[in-house]
Design a protein around this motif. Sequence first.
Motif, short mmCIF file in Angstrom:
data_model
loop_
_atom_site.label_atom_id
_atom_site.label_comp_id
_atom_site.label_asym_id
_atom_site.label_seq_id
_atom_site.Cartn_x
_atom_site.Cartn_y
_atom_site.Cartn_z
N ASN A 191 -4.75 1.03 -8.23
CA ASN A 191 -4.44 -0.29 -8.74
C ASN A 191 -3.17 -0.33 -9.58
O ASN A 191 -2.25 -1.09 -9.30
CB ASN A 191 -5.64 -0.79 -9.55
CG ASN A 191 -5.37 -2.15 -10.13
OD1 ASN A 191 -5.10 -2.30 -11.30
ND2 ASN A 191 -5.39 -3.16 -9.27
N SER A 245 4.70 -3.21 -6.64
CA SER A 245 4.93 -4.61 -6.38
C SER A 245 6.09 -5.11 -7.24
O SER A 245 6.98 -5.81 -6.75
CB SER A 245 3.66 -5.38 -6.69
OG SER A 245 3.79 -6.71 -6.31
N GLN A 279 4.69 9.20 -0.80
CA GLN A 279 3.55 9.61 -1.63
C GLN A 279 3.57 11.14 -1.80
O GLN A 279 3.69 11.85 -0.82
CB GLN A 279 2.22 9.27 -0.96
CG GLN A 279 2.01 7.81 -0.65
CD GLN A 279 0.60 7.53 -0.13
OE1 GLN A 279 -0.32 7.30 -0.88
NE2 GLN A 279 0.44 7.54 1.18
N ASN A 312 -6.07 -4.26 -3.06
CA ASN A 312 -6.79 -3.03 -2.75
C ASN A 312 -6.77 -2.68 -1.27
O ASN A 312 -6.35 -1.59 -0.87
CB ASN A 312 -8.22 -3.16 -3.25
CG ASN A 312 -9.02 -1.93 -2.95
OD1 ASN A 312 -9.83 -1.91 -2.04
ND2 ASN A 312 -8.76 -0.86 -3.67
N GLN A 360 7.56 -6.99 1.05
CA GLN A 360 6.48 -7.93 0.77
C GLN A 360 6.92 -9.34 1.17
O GLN A 360 7.99 -9.77 0.79
CB GLN A 360 6.16 -7.97 -0.72
CG GLN A 360 5.75 -6.65 -1.34
CD GLN A 360 5.29 -6.81 -2.79
OE1 GLN A 360 4.14 -7.06 -3.06
NE2 GLN A 360 6.20 -6.67 -3.72
N SER A 391 -3.17 -1.87 -0.03
CA SER A 391 -2.60 -0.61 -0.50
C SER A 391 -3.31 0.57 0.17
O SER A 391 -2.71 1.62 0.38
CB SER A 391 -2.63 -0.51 -2.02
OG SER A 391 -3.93 -0.43 -2.50
N SER A 440 -0.01 0.46 -7.44
CA SER A 440 0.39 -0.58 -6.49
C SER A 440 0.95 -1.78 -7.24
O SER A 440 1.81 -2.49 -6.73
CB SER A 440 -0.75 -0.96 -5.55
OG SER A 440 -1.77 -1.61 -6.24
N ILE A 461 1.66 -5.90 -1.90
CA ILE A 461 1.28 -4.49 -1.99
C ILE A 461 0.06 -4.30 -2.86
O ILE A 461 -0.81 -3.50 -2.56
CB ILE A 461 2.46 -3.67 -2.58
CG1 ILE A 461 3.62 -3.68 -1.59
CG2 ILE A 461 2.03 -2.24 -2.85
CD1 ILE A 461 4.90 -3.12 -2.16
N ASN A 462 0.02 -5.06 -3.94
CA ASN A 462 -1.05 -4.78 -4.91
C ASN A 462 -2.36 -5.51 -4.62
O ASN A 462 -2.87 -6.25 -5.42
CB ASN A 462 -0.58 -5.09 -6.33
CG ASN A 462 0.06 -6.46 -6.45
OD1 ASN A 462 0.37 -7.10 -5.46
ND2 ASN A 462 0.23 -6.91 -7.66
N ILE A 507 -0.33 5.55 -3.31
CA ILE A 507 -0.08 4.11 -3.29
C ILE A 507 -1.33 3.34 -3.65
O ILE A 507 -1.28 2.35 -4.36
CB ILE A 507 0.39 3.68 -1.89
CG1 ILE A 507 1.75 4.29 -1.61
CG2 ILE A 507 0.47 2.16 -1.78
CD1 ILE A 507 2.20 4.12 -0.18
N ASN A 508 -2.45 3.79 -3.17
CA ASN A 508 -3.67 2.99 -3.31
C ASN A 508 -4.40 3.22 -4.63
O ASN A 508 -5.57 3.59 -4.66
CB ASN A 508 -4.60 3.18 -2.13
CG ASN A 508 -4.86 4.63 -1.81
OD1 ASN A 508 -4.16 5.50 -2.30
ND2 ASN A 508 -5.87 4.89 -1.02
N SER A 526 -1.36 3.32 2.41
CA SER A 526 -1.55 4.75 2.18
C SER A 526 -1.77 5.48 3.50
O SER A 526 -1.18 6.54 3.75
CB SER A 526 -2.74 4.94 1.24
OG SER A 526 -2.87 6.27 0.87
#
Lengths: 353, 353
Positions: free
Chosen positions: A91, A98, A115, B91, B115, B94, A94, B88-89, A88-89, B98
């Motif tokens: 850029n 979104s 994940q 840093n 969201q 996210s 994510s 979510i997006n 997920i983490n 995770s």
Amino acid sequence: MQSIAFIFYFCPNKIMNSKKITIHDIARKLNLTASTVSRALNNHPKISDATKKLVHNAAKELNYRPNTIAASLRRGKAKSIGLVIPRINRNFISNTISGIEKVTSENGYNLLICQSEESLEKEINNLKTLVNNRVDGILISISLETNTSKHIKTIINDGIPLVQFDRFRSDIETSKVINDNFQGAYDAVKHLIDKGCKRIAHFGGADIISIYAERIEGYKKSLIDNGLEVDPSLIFNKILNKEEGYKIANKIFDSKIKIDGIFAASDYSALGAMLAARERNIKIPEQIAIIGFANEPFTEFVSPSLSSLDQFGVEMGISAARLLIEKIESKQKEVIPKTVIIRPKLIIRESSK
Amino acid sequence: MQSIAFIFYFCPNKIMNSKKITIHDIARKLNLTASTVSRALNNHPKISDATKKLVHNAAKELNYRPNTIAASLRRGKAKSIGLVIPRINRNFISNTISGIEKVTSENGYNLLICQSEESLEKEINNLKTLVNNRVDGILISISLETNTSKHIKTIINDGIPLVQFDRFRSDIETSKVINDNFQGAYDAVKHLIDKGCKRIAHFGGADIISIYAERIEGYKKSLIDNGLEVDPSLIFNKILNKEEGYKIANKIFDSKIKIDGIFAASDYSALGAMLAARERNIKIPEQIAIIGFANEPFTEFVSPSLSSLDQFGVEMGISAARLLIEKIESKQKEVIPKTVIIRPKLIIRESSK
DNA sequence: CAATTTAATGCAATCGATTGCATTTATTTT
DNA sequence: AAAATAAATGCAATCGATTGCATTAAATTG
């Protein structure tokens, strides 16, 4: 009186946490049947407006919360969509999530996210979980380790709509939303050549993953089309992070290999190369021009700022979710698999000017 | 013979996509009851090993997929956890997701993500959806717009375990995992003062959100403790992105206000300030030292690299999920609300050296 | 060997909402 | 006004797994 207030004061949870209200409770209160209440709540045309109003009011008054699970069981579907992604983490990912979440929530679907952590085994388990939860459809971007399509084929044979996005397996017929990695690479390399580069190295990913294989192909084709030749010793695989980029760049600088440009399949490896060059006072872009991939947020801010290819993550998520929902909701079983190709956009910054 | 192969070849989906197998099918095949099959599959102690083996084999053979929804309905719980976050997006977020996903999946919970997009209305709807889906518990980080706790209190009164993380409401008693924003701010400002700054501006967020209010307080306390005084004209609210940071920095530079340091509640506004300073040839850190907040990936790569406070997103997600699951699974109803405080770590880089 | 305990399995209700079909009531048609 | 149609609601089965309680079969005890 005092004591009642007292109890309320100390145990609000216990008191208020009454059992959940069901449609039967509403029905009883109004001298109706559960069926009528159900239909009223779902705005069924055969229910009179009067009863609808009554039911809605009673529902509000009793603080009725529909039990989605019961409805799902009865319907055989959960109005939910499963999402399997490596991590997920990141850029780009994510951003896609979104976009996906936006579309799914707008259409009344829940989103179940798993994940795989780049592990095939976890990916397989994720899919199992989603199937057990009777999701209406699945969105997947495969792990780096995924070298088989068996688990995905099982899903498809079970009749569960599935759409691939970004990292995908080409040996299964599904709709998918992907970047035109070939074209992106092609454009990037052409740009480098236009700027005068003659010896361009490529820092690639694992070439068993199609997106990386395509970037290599785009790189090669662009060289050839523009009058340069492909030198296999300038192609490096599995160079995707800063450390590896730094290491390989240093290795090149230490060797006799001469290069004047780098096209990296990852912004991070491009960054690593930048740092290595900076340490040796190799001028960017004068002596080496560099282009990364993914347009990570940092590319704009490093100096020199890093040219890169934007992948439109949010848009990709939106298209993927739309394709999936379209497939889920289409009456005719057979929907022709569509492939949406998003052309990455070359963002030219200082590193290649 | 030929024709059978023929059919298989052209319509594999139709053929293979048989109706879902249930425990009744397994029971029928083995001359048992659904109850026994259910118990066997759940490894109930009263079922003989022999039947367990038989059942498991039959299940495998028939390609049985348990229907989680049916089990959830019966149990009244879905073994799922709901997550409400602004976006979510981002840093930091996210990263927390995770961590959350890791813990929830390890414990057999599904994760439903919503969201709020920084909207109170959406946040309320998200909570409704989650309740309707009978999630076992909820993790929430509130939107910027959230200026009431009513909707969250409703959840708690319904007896649904809820844990707040990062952005939280302090007027409700829940477990929470938060950053020590006060201390982080305090440390950052102290560091600036140690480096010789005398006039430090603060670019803050909306002070109705506690995390931003605390940063302001930490900033003030640090000034006072270190022999400087608080000048309200140096405190700017709702400056959280690059553009606003750039704008306010320029405004300051154009005015008579003299500053020699900036502590920003966001790396982006810090970056904006850096760009404004760079344009005017104001040297960083010599003339102005700058510290951001969140340790976004880009902070390491800009130049000068940006000092910041790391928030340990993944760890925060892990703790929050653990707290929630602990609460869900604890037999005794009353779990004392715990607050886990994670102290942000000051990462000193060139912008404040 | 009868009586009792233990082990293994079956029975049937349940979770809450949905839905095809039947039934009742109201309305329209002839 | 009887017959036909339409409108509104009720009945009861259903989705698939779980679980308290009963029952049967096997093992143990006196």
